[in-house]
Design a protein around this motif. Structure first.
Motif, mmCIF file in Angstrom:
data_model
loop_
_atom_site.group_PDB
_atom_site.id
_atom_site.type_symbol
_atom_site.label_atom_id
_atom_site.label_comp_id
_atom_site.label_asym_id
_atom_site.label_seq_id
_atom_site.Cartn_x
_atom_site.Cartn_y
_atom_site.Cartn_z
ATOM 1 N N HIS A 63 0.836 -1.194 0.000
ATOM 2 C CA HIS A 63 0.000 0.000 0.000
ATOM 3 C C HIS A 63 0.874 1.248 0.000
ATOM 4 N N ALA A 66 -1.101 6.735 1.653
ATOM 5 C CA ALA A 66 -2.435 7.339 1.523
ATOM 6 C C ALA A 66 -3.552 6.310 1.466
ATOM 7 N N ASP A 67 -3.256 5.072 1.009
ATOM 8 C CA ASP A 67 -4.352 4.105 0.867
ATOM 9 C C ASP A 67 -4.170 2.877 1.763
#
Length: 198
Positions: A63, A66-67
């Motif tokens: 990941h 941000a995600d």
């Protein structure tokens, strides 16, 4: 399961391989072998792409920062890549933001230098790689530097000393999160029983 809790291991260029992969081995063995404990582990990087580690190994993150899923534990490894992070306000701000959101912050080796630079270790006991103990004290003179401990558990922050100590810290983490018996099962599963050959 819907209520799975997440551990994120930070990756960055020039991360020390074993700082990240040692805890990964412990935590991935635990979470995959005993999914009923309700934990998962993934690797996160700023971009979500691959990083080149200190000795040339290339690892791809699962990941981007941000995600990434909401984290219950953050593990920040060390390595030469931490040195520029000590002056990287974007990274330090991300660490500070993580501190506000993540219940348990952990580090391996010189990852604790980043925590110190971000102000997370003020007045706390902590450790790092033996070669960086003076720098840890210099970054924040209020830190109670523990030069002789493999890891220092100060409740919501755990720091560990150099490289292989991250494995010990990760096993301690399993013991904290799932009990000592589970940690012993994991230790036996990965056949970690150190007796230095030299």
């Amino acid at each position: 399961m819907a209520d799975t809790k997440h551990i994120g291991i930070v990756l960055f260029d020039d991360v020390e391989e074993l700082d990240a992969v040692g805890p990964w081995e412990v935590l991935a063995y635990w979470t995959r072998t005993f999914p009923e404990d309700g934990w998962s582990v993934s690797c996160i990087s700023r971009s979500g792409g691959p990083v080149q580690c200190a000795k040339g190994l290339v690892i791809h993150a699962h990941h981007a920062f941000a995600d990434a899923p909401p984290l219950d534990v953050l593990l920040h490894p060390g390595g030469h890549g931490t040195r520029p992070q000590l002056r990287d306000e974007e990274h330090l701000d991300w660490v500070r933001e993580a501190r506000r959101e993540v219940p348990l912050m952990t580090s391996v080796c010189t990852g604790s230098l980043v925590y110190a630079a971000a102000g997370l270790l003020q007045g706390r006991p902590a450790t790092t790689h033996w070669g960086a103990l003076d720098l840890l004290a210099e970054l924040d003179p209020t830190i109670d530097v523990r030069p002789d401990e493999r890891f220092v558990d100060d409740g919501d922050v755990i720091t560990s000393s150099g490289v292989s100590a991250g494995i010990d810290m990760a096993l301690h983490l399993v013991a904290r999160l799932a009990g000592a018996d589970r940690a012993r099962e994991v230790r036996r599963g990965i056949q970690y029983d150190p007796e230095p050959p030299v």
